[in-house]
Design a protein around this motif. Structure first.
Motif, short mmCIF file in Angstrom:
data_model
loop_
_atom_site.label_atom_id
_atom_site.label_comp_id
_atom_site.label_asym_id
_atom_site.label_seq_id
_atom_site.Cartn_x
_atom_site.Cartn_y
_atom_site.Cartn_z
N GLU A 172 -50.31 -36.82 -2.70
CA GLU A 172 -49.80 -37.94 -1.90
C GLU A 172 -50.01 -39.27 -2.62
N THR A 173 -51.17 -39.41 -3.27
CA THR A 173 -51.47 -40.64 -4.01
C THR A 173 -50.49 -40.83 -5.16
N VAL A 174 -50.28 -39.77 -5.93
CA VAL A 174 -49.37 -39.84 -7.08
C VAL A 174 -47.95 -40.14 -6.62
N GLU A 175 -47.52 -39.53 -5.54
CA GLU A 175 -46.18 -39.79 -5.02
C GLU A 175 -46.03 -41.25 -4.62
N TRP A 176 -47.06 -41.80 -4.00
CA TRP A 176 -46.99 -43.20 -3.57
C TRP A 176 -46.96 -44.14 -4.78
N LYS A 181 -48.80 -43.59 -15.02
CA LYS A 181 -47.86 -44.34 -15.85
C LYS A 181 -47.75 -43.74 -17.25
N ARG A 182 -48.87 -43.30 -17.80
CA ARG A 182 -48.82 -42.71 -19.13
C ARG A 182 -47.96 -41.44 -19.13
N ALA A 183 -48.09 -40.65 -18.08
CA ALA A 183 -47.27 -39.44 -17.99
C ALA A 183 -45.80 -39.80 -17.85
N VAL A 218 -54.06 -35.10 -12.40
CA VAL A 218 -52.81 -35.87 -12.33
C VAL A 218 -51.71 -35.15 -13.10
N ASP A 219 -52.03 -34.64 -14.27
CA ASP A 219 -51.05 -33.87 -15.04
C ASP A 219 -50.51 -32.70 -14.22
N ALA A 220 -51.41 -32.00 -13.53
CA ALA A 220 -51.01 -30.84 -12.75
C ALA A 220 -50.05 -31.23 -11.64
N VAL A 221 -50.31 -32.36 -10.98
CA VAL A 221 -49.43 -32.82 -9.91
C VAL A 221 -48.04 -33.14 -10.46
N LEU A 222 -47.99 -33.76 -11.64
CA LEU A 222 -46.72 -34.19 -12.23
C LEU A 222 -46.06 -33.10 -13.06
N GLY A 223 -46.75 -31.97 -13.23
CA GLY A 223 -46.18 -30.90 -14.04
C GLY A 223 -46.11 -31.25 -15.51
N ARG A 224 -47.06 -32.03 -15.99
CA ARG A 224 -47.08 -32.46 -17.39
C ARG A 224 -48.25 -31.79 -18.13
#
Length: 349
Positions: free
Chosen positions: A303-307, A185-187, A245-251
């Motif tokens: 998969e977790t972040v996408e969900w 959420k912060r990202a 998490v940042d890496a998954v979101l590209g942040r």
């Protein structure tokens, strides 16, 4: 050839969904029981579903009928549920029951139940073996109810072989209170800085639902009376989780590390934050069941972040995750408090 009939209580939950899939793939005939009797979209038609309130007098006994070869219980707490299961021992070949790593206490009697007290955070050995002392059984807290359940079920080992799995911080899709929401959420809100207490070194050993399901599958094949930890192969720090998490979101996020406890509500505290590491020893699971994790934290994270992201789409986070509000309050996303602290921090520098 079928391995037998498996009954799964709490099948609609996060671990239950994965367990049904795992048991079916391994050749079991599966009955999936939950309050709503729902069906996961990834289950095949061969899965039988049952709507069941296990706390309704006689409901489980009636639904179980002639019995099953293994009963898997995700939603058992306290002496009442232990009595319910042992009372059906003549119809259950063996049981696998999900407990919690929260049952442990340290050498000074500190546990999850004492964390809010002065100097109440437990100092466990790293890693924590199953032989570590536990809280006293009672019906007052989550941890004391779980250990009451464990003791009563193990006492009936002569009539009902039961494997008890002390789970770590469960993660993965379908989690009702996903700790990863803190960073996701912060990202999504465009936060470019974050504050982490305890130098970002806090560790609360996670376990993916698929890894718990694998432990359940193995225990179903090897009935016995035992207690085993349930955790992932890695126990990342909270700073490492944020970076992942940042890496998954590209942040990209700047992390400000605090040497001690959170200085104020909403500043530096996360769902993993603790002054001392909580890491579970998985040696016994490997030795007794031949357990090998099916996934690790970082590889399962996309998969977790996408969900989580999908659940947030067009919704307030408190509506999407009411269990998070109950567990952690709204201070997790009190950006005003964090921004005020960061201004003071920058001035001090």
């Amino acid at each position: 050839m079928s391995r037998g009939h498996a009954w799964v209580l709490g099948a609609a939950g996060q671990i239950g969904r994965a367990t049904v899939r795992s048991l079916v793939a391994d050749g079991w005939e599966v009955t999936a029981a939950s309050r709503g009797g729902g069906r996961d979209q990834e289950w095949g038609e061969e899965v039988r579903t049952v709507a069941l309130d296990r706390d309704e007098e006689g409901a489980l006994a009636a639904a179980l009928g002639p019995g099953c070869d293994v009963l898997v219980d995700m939603v058992a707490y306290g002496g009442q549920h232990a009595r319910q299961l042992t009372g059906l021992a003549d119809r259950i070949g063996s049981a696998v029951v999900v407990s919690s790593g929260a049952v442990y206490e340290d050498g000074q009697g500190r546990s999850f139940d004492t964390q809010a007290e002065p100097d109440g955070s437990p100092r466990y050995p790293v890693p924590i073996p199953e032989s570590q002392p536990t809280v006293a059984p009672d019906e007052d807290t989550y941890a004391t109810r779980k250990i009451r359940l464990e003791r009563d079920l193990l006492a009936a080992g002569g009539t009902l072989p039961v494997t008890l799995l002390r789970a770590g911080a469960v993660h993965g899709p379908h989690c009702r209170s996903p700790r990863e929401l803190y960073f996701v959420k912060r990202a999504l809100d465009g936060r470019t800085r974050r504050v982490l207490a305890y130098e970002g070194k806090s560790r609360f050993h996670p376990v993916h639902a698929a890894n718990v399901a694998e432990l359940i599958r193995l225990a179903a094949l090897r009935p016995g009376s035992r207690v085993l930890n349930a955790a992932d192969p890695q126990a990342p720090t909270v700073a490492e989780i944020g970076e992942a998490v940042d890496a998954v979101l590209g942040r990209s996020t700047e992390t400000v590390l605090l040497p001690g406890a959170p200085p104020a509500e909403g500043v530096g505290s996360t769902p993993w934050s603790a002054p001392h590491p909580i890491v579970y020893d998985m040696t016994a699971a490997g030795r007794e069941l031949g357990y090998r994790p099916v996934t690790g934290y970082a590889e399962s994270l996309p998969e977790t972040v996408e969900w989580i992201t999908a659940q947030l789409a067009g919704r307030d986070w408190q509506d999407a995750y009411p269990a998070m509000v109950r567990s952690y309050g709204t201070g997790l996303f009190d950006y005003a408090a964090e921004d005020a602290w960061l201004r003071e921090h920058d001035r001090a520098l």
